[in-house]
Design an enzyme around this catalytic site. Structure first.
Site: not given
Length: 692
Positions: A86, A106
């Site tokens: 990210e 995730e």
């Protein structure tokens, strides 16, 4: 780490001698994302503003990193997953090595990306690929990431930082475009097409895991960014992340994550300084479904394999199975022709022991005949080198009995592969009191090379996993003979989260196998097994399961299962033989009660496994249940789930049923003792000691 990165970034922005910024990692990795222990640790607490995803994703990542007046480039090598990726996506370009690993996994922890990943990934790779990567927790190599635009260039590790510096300066000097990921729109599909993709993704997510909310929440967050704009998407992502962080699903999945990592720590084995010995050549004795599957798994892991059978006909059938497994991967595009030829060349079929003189390990995978196995191990001792490991894939016969005719009892070990062996992600390693710790270390290393999670257990009928789950089918048979609809049982169990119910599973493995393994448990634990003739009656009538296209279900040519109205006559006959009558209460059981009556006996047997020291850590049983039997990981494993209900509740239910239906449901001493004290079932056993 992010706070430190923010400080360094702001310093670089203040300095006049800095024109551009390169972000890279140390020791061969870019960044592995969130510390999972921190995710687990914040369950039930609150986070400071500086730690909240909303603050990090917007105020830091977006408004400081991405909106900076100086360009930044990510130099990516090694692990670049979760929050690491990210951060890289917020940079103005990404340079990667070919072998770097990139992804947003995730969802495997019950959460969603929390640092802007749901908004930036679709803008870099397109909505379709982004949905695939996030919902499947897909990890891609750097060279693949380059093909769909996640990274901008591929270079060798030696050139990585130099190239990234040059690229950053080129952006600063306008020789390359200055791209702000969050504002990219060229990869996003047209709105109508995007809506169709999102609708399809929702349907697939509900089909694959109807009990899970976080995949659907992830899709909602992605959609918010496409329709309402990326900033709206960032705030929705932050709210959703914060909510999911405290969910039961996240707690359960984090538990399984640590439990899986914990299986590699075995007291008295992995903590005494032993190093795995080289294992290059492995022999497999027996080329049936299990043996050929093991051979396939081994050659796929680049081991040289000798496959032995009793005659040429059986040998060619066995080799044909291995070829068919590999050709399936070839047809699906998972393997190139070159890889296929190289892999199959590692397999050598033989009819005798002459070529066993330099093997490092032998895995026996023949039929469950004690005297036959004893003879095989006696022969192996004569033909194999003195360091060779002797492993048996059988989990129903005591290893001491198998090793009765051998002198090298320190080299005997159980290696229980689950079918299909080349696909199932677990290896159950069983040891006797004589097994050398070095042998266990070696086999654990082989298992890890095969990408399997090794679970080390003690010796005994069924080892740990099959022993723990033998009441699973027996409880289902008890309910059916007393009036519960067979297909309702399978439906309740699949709704709970299992890939299939006990009867569909029996058809899959074959009713003959179910009888063989069930007989061992009836013989060894006669006082607490439920004896039903239903499976034997079906087998006698040539209804052996999927292979005969008839069992508890009927199957079409594509192995699609359908209920069979003829089954009732077999149930009535079995009921008559067992001497039981229909219980009206069991004819209208709610799904909750079906689940508890099927799984509480499993929990009860798992408690015995712990009490006897077959397994030392309850978390190992959680991993075994999830990876070996398909227990839903989002429930945390069998013991974690049991503790969520409480030992008192489980014990009281079992006592209630045992008064009505007999000893099969009687709580064991371990469970009764824990219930009386209100102690979690997974708390460490004080008196149990390793069998080694």
């Amino acid at each position: 780490m992010l706070r430190s990165l923010k400080d360094s970034y702001e310093e670089a922005l203040r300095r006049d001698d800095v024109k551009a910024i390169v972000i890279t990692g140390a020791k061969g990795n870019f960044a592995g994302g969130f510390d999972v222990s921190a995710i687990g640790g914040c369950q039930g607490g609150t986070m400071e503003k500086e730690q909240r995803p909303g603050y990090l994703a917007v105020d830091v990542i977006t408004d400081i990193f991405e909106a900076a007046r100086k360009p930044s480039v990510a130099a990516i090598d090694g692990l670049t997953i979760g929050g690491g990726l990210e951060i890289a996506m917020a940079c103005h370009a990404r340079i990667s090595t070919p072998t770097a690993q990139l992804g947003l996994p995730e969802l495997t922890l019950g959460i969603i990306p929390g640092l802007g990943g749901t908004q930036r990934l679709p803008r870099l790779v397109g909505l379709s690929k982004a949905l695939e990567m996030m919902l499947m927790s897909e990890i891609v190599k750097g060279d693949e990431a380059f093909t769909f635009g996640l990274v901008d260039a591929i270079v060798s590790p030696d050139e990585l930082v130099t190239t990234a510096r040059r690229w950053a300066l080129d952006i600063f000097e306008s020789r390359r475009p200055w791209v702000t990921t969050l504002h990219k729109t060229d990869k996003i599909e047209p709105l109508g097409e995007a809506r169709d993709l999102l609708k399809f993704a929702r349907a697939q997510a509900q089909k694959q895991a109807s009990n899970l909310k976080h995949p659907l929440i992830c899709i909602d967050v992605i959609e918010e960014g496409i329709i309402g704009g990326p900033r709206a998407g960032l705030w929705k992502e932050a709210e959703a992340f914060q909510e999911l962080l405290y969910s039961d699903t996240s707690k359960s999945l984090v538990h399984i994550f640590f439990a899986q990592n914990g299986t590699s720590k075995v007291p008295g084995v992995t903590d005494v300084g032993l190093v795995p010995r080289p294992v290059n050549k492995i022999a497999v004795v027996g080329g049936g479904l299990i043996g050929s599957g093991i051979a396939t798994a081994l050659i796929l892991s680049n081991y040289q394999v000798i496959l032995k059978e009793v005659d040429e006909k059986f040998l060619q059938v066995a080799i044909g199975r291995v070829r068919a497994d590999l050709q399936s991967s070839l047809k699906k595009g998972k393997m190139s022709h070159e890889k296929f030829e190289k892999t199959i060349s590692l397999l050598n079929g033989v009819l005798d022991y002459e070529s066993f003189e330099d093997v490092d390990m032998v895995i026996e995978a023949v039929t469950e005949d004690v005297s036959f196995k004893q003879q095989i191990f006696a022969d192996l001792e004569k033909h194999c080198p003195p360091h060779c490991i002797f492993a048996s894939s059988d989990c129903t016969i005591d290893l001491n009995l198998i090793a009765d005719r051998t002198k090298s009892k320190d080299r005997i070990v159980g290696s229980h592969f689950f079918s299909p062996a080349h696909a199932m992600p677990i290896l159950e390693i069983a040891h006797t009191k004589q097994t050398s710790p070095q042998v266990i270390v070696d086999l654990m290393h082989v298992g890890k090379n095969m990408r399997k999670t090794p679970v080390v257990v003690g010796n005994g009928t069924g080892f740990a996993i099959n022993r723990m789950f033998f009441p699973y089918t027996q409880a289902a048979l008890l309910l059916v003979e007393r009036g519960t609809d067979l297909y309702q049982i399978d439906g309740a169990i699949t709704n709970f989260g299992m890939p299939m119910g006990p009867f569909r599973l029996a058809d899959l493995v074959g009713l003959g196998v179910a009888i063989e393994t069930g007989t061992q448990f009836v013989q060894n634990f006669p006082e607490r097994t439920y004896k039903s003739m239903l499976i034997s009656l079906l087998q006698e009538d040539k209804r052996a399961g999927e292979t005969t296209r008839k069992g508890f279900y009927v199957y079409d040519e594509e192995q699609n299962a359908s209920p069979d109205s003829e089954l009732e006559k077999y149930i009535e006959k079995s009921r008559s033989i067992s001497g039981v009558t229909i219980d009206p209460k069991l004819m209208t059981l709610p799904e909750k009660d079906i689940v508890e009556m099927i799984f509480f006996p499993v929990v009860n047997e798992a408690c015995r496994v712990l009490a006897e020291g077959i397994v030392i850590n309850a978390a190992d049983l959680d991993v075994a249940a999830v990876m070996g039997m398909g227990f839903p990981p989002y429930r945390g494993g069998i013991m974690y789930w049991a503790d969520s209900l409480g030992s008192k509740y489980i014990c009281s239910r079992l006592e209630e049923w045992s008064k009505i239906y007999g000893e099969f449901f009687k709580p064991c001493a371990y469970l009764a003792e824990r219930a009386a004290k209100g102690t979690p079932l997974s708390s460490p056993v004080q008196h149990a000691a390793p069998q080694l």
